[in-house]
Design a protein around this motif. Structure first.
Motif, mmCIF file in Angstrom:
data_model
loop_
_atom_site.group_PDB
_atom_site.id
_atom_site.type_symbol
_atom_site.label_atom_id
_atom_site.label_comp_id
_atom_site.label_asym_id
_atom_site.label_seq_id
_atom_site.Cartn_x
_atom_site.Cartn_y
_atom_site.Cartn_z
ATOM 1 N N ASN A 73 4.783 8.968 8.617
ATOM 2 C CA ASN A 73 4.428 10.013 7.662
ATOM 3 C C ASN A 73 2.944 10.327 7.803
ATOM 4 O O ASN A 73 2.108 9.407 7.782
ATOM 5 N N SER A 121 3.730 11.205 1.033
ATOM 6 C CA SER A 121 3.049 10.785 2.259
ATOM 7 C C SER A 121 3.455 11.657 3.435
ATOM 8 O O SER A 121 2.954 11.500 4.532
ATOM 9 N N SER A 177 0.351 8.782 5.558
ATOM 10 C CA SER A 177 0.340 7.324 5.739
ATOM 11 C C SER A 177 -0.482 6.957 6.974
ATOM 12 O O SER A 177 -1.240 5.981 6.972
ATOM 13 N N ARG A 217 2.409 -1.493 -5.542
ATOM 14 C CA ARG A 217 1.610 -1.264 -4.345
ATOM 15 C C ARG A 217 0.317 -0.564 -4.752
ATOM 16 O O ARG A 217 0.345 0.326 -5.613
ATOM 17 N N PRO A 220 2.418 4.016 10.168
ATOM 18 C CA PRO A 220 3.659 4.702 9.799
ATOM 19 C C PRO A 220 3.637 6.163 10.242
ATOM 20 O O PRO A 220 2.572 6.745 10.457
ATOM 21 N N LEU A 243 0.851 -1.191 0.000
ATOM 22 C CA LEU A 243 0.000 0.000 0.000
ATOM 23 C C LEU A 243 0.882 1.234 0.000
ATOM 24 O O LEU A 243 1.870 1.292 0.729
ATOM 25 N N LYS A 244 0.501 2.214 -0.804
ATOM 26 C CA LYS A 244 1.217 3.492 -0.837
ATOM 27 C C LYS A 244 0.210 4.599 -0.604
ATOM 28 O O LYS A 244 -0.744 4.685 -1.361
ATOM 29 N N PRO A 245 0.300 5.386 0.418
ATOM 30 C CA PRO A 245 1.304 5.314 1.473
ATOM 31 C C PRO A 245 0.808 4.394 2.583
ATOM 32 O O PRO A 245 -0.383 4.085 2.645
ATOM 33 N N GLY A 246 1.728 4.007 3.438
ATOM 34 C CA GLY A 246 1.319 3.222 4.604
ATOM 35 C C GLY A 246 1.918 1.849 4.646
ATOM 36 O O GLY A 246 1.488 1.008 5.448
ATOM 37 N N LYS A 247 2.922 1.614 3.825
ATOM 38 C CA LYS A 247 3.505 0.271 3.718
ATOM 39 C C LYS A 247 3.937 -0.328 5.056
ATOM 40 O O LYS A 247 3.599 -1.473 5.345
ATOM 41 N N PRO A 248 4.675 0.399 5.928
ATOM 42 C CA PRO A 248 5.234 -0.325 7.080
ATOM 43 C C PRO A 248 4.271 -0.580 8.241
ATOM 44 O O PRO A 248 4.718 -0.920 9.333
HETATM 45 O O1 MOO Z 1 4.414 3.502 2.912
HETATM 46 MO MO1 MOO Z 1 4.988 5.203 3.016
HETATM 47 O O2 MOO Z 1 3.603 5.368 3.928
HETATM 48 O O3 MOO Z 1 4.655 5.281 1.277
HETATM 49 O O4 MOO Z 1 5.070 6.924 2.844
#
Ligand code: MOO
Ligand SMILES: Nc1nc2c(c(=O)[nH]1)N[C@H]1C(S)=C(S)[C@@H](COP(=O)(O)OP(=O)(O)OC[C@H]3O[C@@H](n4cnc5c(N)ncnc54)[C@H](O)[C@@H]3O)O[C@H]1N2
Length: 408
Positions: A299, A370, A302, A343, A297, A277-282
């Protein structure tokens, strides 16, 4: 390979949402509240009506109550008195009409109500313009609500109309689920301090507002430092004391991203980490005693996206509410966009004034960063494209979720 290896495959959005919700045990504890304080809460019992309504016949109009058999061929009758709303009606005298107001009890013996505008008044006599129909403008006993009818079903989120309906039935208290409890942290030594390297903590007030809007109670626990033992100790002290321990930041893979090791050191488990997922990957999903731990995350956009996709679903599961489908609204792109696949992507959108085949055209806001909330200032929703999308052309079909509504 463990679930938090960076070589582990990323979860897709539906799998991540399922995993996030599977960690949740729905609430069972209840409390009884005064009706006026129950707005937005989830009914813990089904309430049925102890009475049919109206309980007695009432007038639906301002006018005259009369007995059809008393009407002369000239359709005129003397007016023998007045029944005000809230007054006891008594009986209708033979050969006369009684003036009546909307909602007033219909006098015994009357079988219709004639609205004022269908009569001519001549002193204390009325003349009707047409012969009334039997029963006209009389609200019959039980015609509005049956005895034993459902007023509020268990599991319903209490809305203003339920409050009105319960009040109409003389019900002053209602049993509801207790509110979901969120313990909220931000993390990072750069937050809230002074000096050129410091930035304001924007995630915590934003996540608090999102959580409150979703019907949760929030314990604002401030900022976690970039320090593994300190984070571990704060988490340990919280285990089981909130339904969801919600954090932002410190969840990626830099040397300062201590949330995952701290959760394990505190005795918790990591159930999932990283979403395609973009944003929010981690984003991270875990448990700590009876608490669920969700690490969004850092950001800000995110964190915002992660709340809508995952935390809102966890809150819905806690209160046994159905999950709203994500991005259920169709839109057409008002832009061209070439993007890197891999993503799924969420981005702020603004409704423009046009439409194609009845579907609104939306503009994409911002440049995909993000790190900023700025494009949300004038956004109407969050748009979505699936992971494999490489190109969005003007007019292409998209989906979005509106902002500013309940988040679940
Ligand atoms: O996964 Mo991050 O949230 O792309 O900026
Ligand atoms: N080597 C890698 N670096 C990064 C990766 C990666 O995969 N490899 N992922 C990037 C992505 S994508 C994101 S998203 C961020 C998320 O990182 P964290 O969750 O660990 O967040 P932090 O590093 O703590 O902060 C990121 C960013 O956000 C600011 N921040 C944090 N908390 C707040 C707050 N409460 N209010 C306002 N702003 C906040 C923080 O200052 C950072 O600028 O990681 C990328 N890096």
């Amino acid at each position: 390979m463990t679930v938090h290896d960076s070589s582990a495959p990323m979860l897709d959005i539906p799998a991540a949402r399922r995993l996030a919700c599977d960690l949740i045990k729905p609430l069972t504890a209840t409390e009884t509240l005064a009706l006026a304080r129950s707005l937005g809460r989830i009914a813990a019992e089904t309430v049925t009506s102890g009475r049919a309504l109206p309980m007695r016949e009432r007038s639906a109009m301002d006018g005259f109550a009369l007995r059809l058999a008393d009407l002369s061929p000239a359709l005129s009758l003397p007016v023998a008195g007045t029944i005000a709303a809230g007054a006891l009606a008594g009986a209708l005298p033979t050969g006369a009409a009684l003036r009546i107001f909307t909602g007033a009890l219909v006098p015994a013996g009357a079988d219709c109500v004639v609205p004022v505008e269908d009569c001519t008044e001549e002193g204390e006599t009325i003349r009707l313009s047409a012969r009334p129909k039997p029963g006209q403008h009389i609200r019959k006993v039980g015609s509005e609500q049956p005895l034993g009818g459902v007023l509020l079903r268990q599991g319903t989120r209490i809305a203003p109309q339920h409050i009105g309906l319960l009040a109409a039935n003389g019900i002053a208290r209602v049993r509801v689920l207790r509110m979901p409890r969120i313990a909220l942290f931000s993390s990072g030594d750069e937050l809230g301090g002074k000096g050129p390297a410091a930035i304001p903590d924007s995630n915590r007030p934003m996540l608090m507002a999102l959580a409150l809007a979703a019907g949760a109670e929030v314990d604002d626990l401030g900022i976690l430092p970039d320090d593994l033992p300190a984070i571990t100790a704060r988490l340990k002290a919280l285990a089981g004391r909130a339904d969801i321990i919600l954090t932002s930041g410190a969840v990626s893979m830099g040397g300062r991203d201590h949330l995952r090791p701290a959760l394990e050191a505190a005795g918790g488990q990591i159930a999932g980490w990283r979403v395609a997922l973009k944003p929010g990957k981690p984003v991270m999903f875990g448990t700590l005693g009876a608490s669920v731990v969700t690490g969004l995350p850092g950001n800000p956009f995110s964190a915002f996206t992660g709340f809508h996709l995952f935390v809102a679903a966890q809150l819905a599961t806690l209160t046994d509410q159905p999950l709203a489908p994500l991005f259920a609204h169709p839109a057409r792109a008002g832009f061209d966009w070439a993007r890197k696949p891999g993503r799924a992507e969420v981005f702020p959108i603004r409704l423009s004034h046009g439409e194609i085949d009845g579907v609104p055209i939306v503009q994409r806001m911002g440049e995909g960063s993000s790190a900023t909330l700025f494009p949300l200032a004038e956004a109407d929703g969050l748009g979505f494209v699936p992971a494999e999308t490489t190109k969005v052309s003007f007019g292409a079909a998209l989906r979005f979720m509106p902002l500013g509504q309940r988040v679940f």
